[in-house]
Enzyme design. Structure first.
Site, PDB file in Angstrom:
ATOM      1  N   ASP A   1      44.948  40.374  37.484  1.00 18.53           N
ATOM      2  CA  ASP A   1      43.923  40.802  36.489  1.00 18.53           C
ATOM      3  C   ASP A   1      44.717  40.666  35.087  1.00 18.53           C
ATOM      4  O   ASP A   1      44.133  39.954  34.310  1.00 18.53           O
ATOM      5  CB  ASP A   1      43.756  42.176  36.456  1.00 18.53           C
ATOM      6  CG  ASP A   1      42.832  42.826  35.377  1.00 18.53           C
ATOM      7  OD1 ASP A   1      41.660  42.915  35.531  1.00 18.53           O
ATOM      8  OD2 ASP A   1      43.379  42.938  34.334  1.00 18.53           O
TER       9      ASP A   1
ATOM     10  N   VAL B   1      38.861  42.702  34.569  1.00 22.12           N
ATOM     11  CA  VAL B   1      38.671  41.399  34.972  1.00 22.12           C
ATOM     12  C   VAL B   1      38.381  41.627  36.522  1.00 22.12           C
ATOM     13  O   VAL B   1      37.478  41.010  37.346  1.00 22.12           O
ATOM     14  CB  VAL B   1      39.711  40.532  34.927  1.00 22.12           C
ATOM     15  CG1 VAL B   1      39.258  39.245  35.187  1.00 22.12           C
ATOM     16  CG2 VAL B   1      39.758  40.449  33.230  1.00 22.12           C
ATOM     17  N   ASP B   2      39.477  42.368  37.208  1.00 20.39           N
ATOM     18  CA  ASP B   2      39.129  42.555  38.588  1.00 20.39           C
ATOM     19  C   ASP B   2      37.894  43.321  39.066  1.00 20.39           C
ATOM     20  O   ASP B   2      37.020  42.928  39.958  1.00 20.39           O
ATOM     21  CB  ASP B   2      40.455  43.511  39.151  1.00 20.39           C
ATOM     22  CG  ASP B   2      41.516  42.614  39.651  1.00 20.39           C
ATOM     23  OD1 ASP B   2      41.275  41.394  40.044  1.00 20.39           O
ATOM     24  OD2 ASP B   2      42.635  43.267  39.592  1.00 20.39           O
ATOM     25  N   MET B   3      37.625  44.456  38.213  1.00 22.45           N
ATOM     26  CA  MET B   3      36.293  45.124  38.713  1.00 22.45           C
ATOM     27  C   MET B   3      35.234  44.438  38.170  1.00 22.45           C
ATOM     28  O   MET B   3      34.077  44.555  38.993  1.00 22.45           O
ATOM     29  CB  MET B   3      36.679  46.699  37.832  1.00 22.45           C
ATOM     30  CG  MET B   3      37.736  47.371  38.163  1.00 22.45           C
ATOM     31  SD  MET B   3      38.075  47.483  39.918  1.00 22.45           S
ATOM     32  CE  MET B   3      36.883  48.984  40.294  1.00 22.45           C
TER      33      MET B   3
END
Length: 408
Positions: free
Chosen positions: A152, A180-182
């Site tokens: 991320d 960004v990950d989620m």
């Protein structure tokens, strides 16, 4: 978790949206497992496949009283968990047996790592034409960086987002959440649902490609288009926004609050709230464009006003005039607030040790009460025997032999 209002009994008995869909989730860390969790919350049978040592984020602190990683638990509820050593031929054969009876495969292995583990999207298209394969990567499926790992923070930097996050003149700052990950997990979920709909029409599976890079670039939104079309690069603005005044956090007597006027009518109400009708009626401040020209002066006036009362008092005063406002909460404040609880954003279940477990709720709801998976995040290998007996027709003797061979 109990619903806090009465609902039609028929709604509570609705079949979960994805009941009957089986997902094999061989992913790790955050983005891809979050996609699997969303599918599980909507009723899919999600089987999380881990290597013998488990998902790497099982080892990331903090840990709860049962010794389980909060990071792992945040993206893996609702799943059945098994171990398979995909570095062995027998492990790969068992994965293929599971895929015969699955609708979706989620993975986040780099191409050069995936192939030796038997994860070959071209092969799957031939062998499992019904299968939806969702591959999640750091830098995308194409281009010279396709085999590079990334997380991320790295993509916040690479995409330019970190470069305009922070205080004016200060160092670049990572966002406090792994957005960004989620968000990549949410985009992957959307892609899987779209592919499922396509399969209803065509009878064929699809390859769904998602990456942290594509997510981060998409999230640039108006900042990206502002550069593409007007040549304007975003700059660090702290809690504010470069093209709106006033719109930022202000320090009150006790703590900060965030507020702002994103239209001229709200500007006038905001001036009334601080007792400055002269600002409200000043024709040279009537529009946002005019206020931008006198940004420092306007911010200074409001900053001085807010220092003379508490955040709670200002929140009430602004709120009753229809001015958007939010006190600067801690995570604890947000997760205990009546508004969060009323919208079921904290959910309870019982873990394998009989302890009460609290996790974050679903960000969208279907039906009343809202659906979510009741199964706690799996312990490492918790459902290996159950799943392989059910889907691979293995006997207890077979399972014992596989353990001796370090396949499971």
């Amino acid at each position: 978790m109990q619903a806090n209002t009465a609902h039609n009994a028929d709604d509570a008995q609705d079949t979960p949206a994805l009941e009957g869909i089986r997902v094999i989730d061989v992913s790790r860390v955050l983005a891809a497992p979050f996609c699997g969790q969303l599918l599980a919350d909507m009723g899919a049978d999600v089987i999380k496949v881990e290597g013998p040592k488990g998902d790497e984020n099982r080892g990331w602190p903090p840990f709860n009283e049962s010794g389980q990683s909060c990071n792992f638990m945040s993206v893996n509820r609702g799943k059945r968990g098994i171990t398979l050593n995909l570095k062995t031929e027998r492990g790969r054969e068992l994965l293929y047996q599971l895929l015969e009876k699955a609708d979706v495969l989620i993975h986040n292995y780099l191409p050069e790592v995936a192939a030796p583990l038997g994860i070959d999207e071209a092969l799957f298209r031939q062998r499992f034409p019904h299968l939806i394969v969702c591959g999640i990567s750091a830098f995308g499926a194409h281009g010279p960086m396709r085999n590079r790992p990334g997380y991320d923070s790295l993509l916040q930097a690479f995409s330019g987002i970190m470069g305009f996050t922070g205080e004016r003149g200060g160092k670049s700052v990572r966002s406090g959440v792994s957005f960004v990950d989620m968000t990549t997990g949410v985009f992957a979920y959307s892609g899987v649902l779209s592919a499922l709909m396509r399969r209803v029409r065509t009878g064929k599976g699809s390859n769904v490609q998602v990456s942290l890079l594509e997510t981060a670039i998409a999230l640039l939104s108006y900042h990206g288009v502002s550069w593409l079309e007007a040549g304007v690069l975003p700059e660090k603005e702290g809690s504010g926004l470069w093209n709106q005044v006033p719109y930022q956090a202000f320090q009150c007597q006790d703590k900060e609050l965030a507020t702002g006027a994103l239209n001229d009518a709200t500007w006038r109400r905001m001036c009334d709230a601080i007792g400055r009708p002269d600002l409200r009626d000043d024709p040279s401040l009537a529009t946002n464009a005019q206020r931008l020209e006198r940004r420092e002066e306007v911010i200074g006036i409001f900053a001085e006003a807010f220092r003379h009362d508490t955040a709670a008092a200002w929140t009430e005063r602004l709120g009753e005039r229809g001015v958007p406002v939010a006190p600067m909460h801690t995570v604890a404040d947000a997760l205990t607030h009546e508004q969060s609880l009323a919208n079921q954003m904290v959910m309870q279940m019982t873990d394998q040790d009989g302890r009460s477990l609290r996790l974050l709720g679903m960000p969208f709801k279907i039906g009343h009460p809202a659906s979510f998976a009741r199964r706690p995040p799996p312990r490492l290998g918790e459902h290996t025997d159950e799943v392989l007996q059910e889907l691979a027709s293995l006997s207890p003797q077979d399972l014992a032999a596989l353990r001796a061979q370090e396949v499971i």
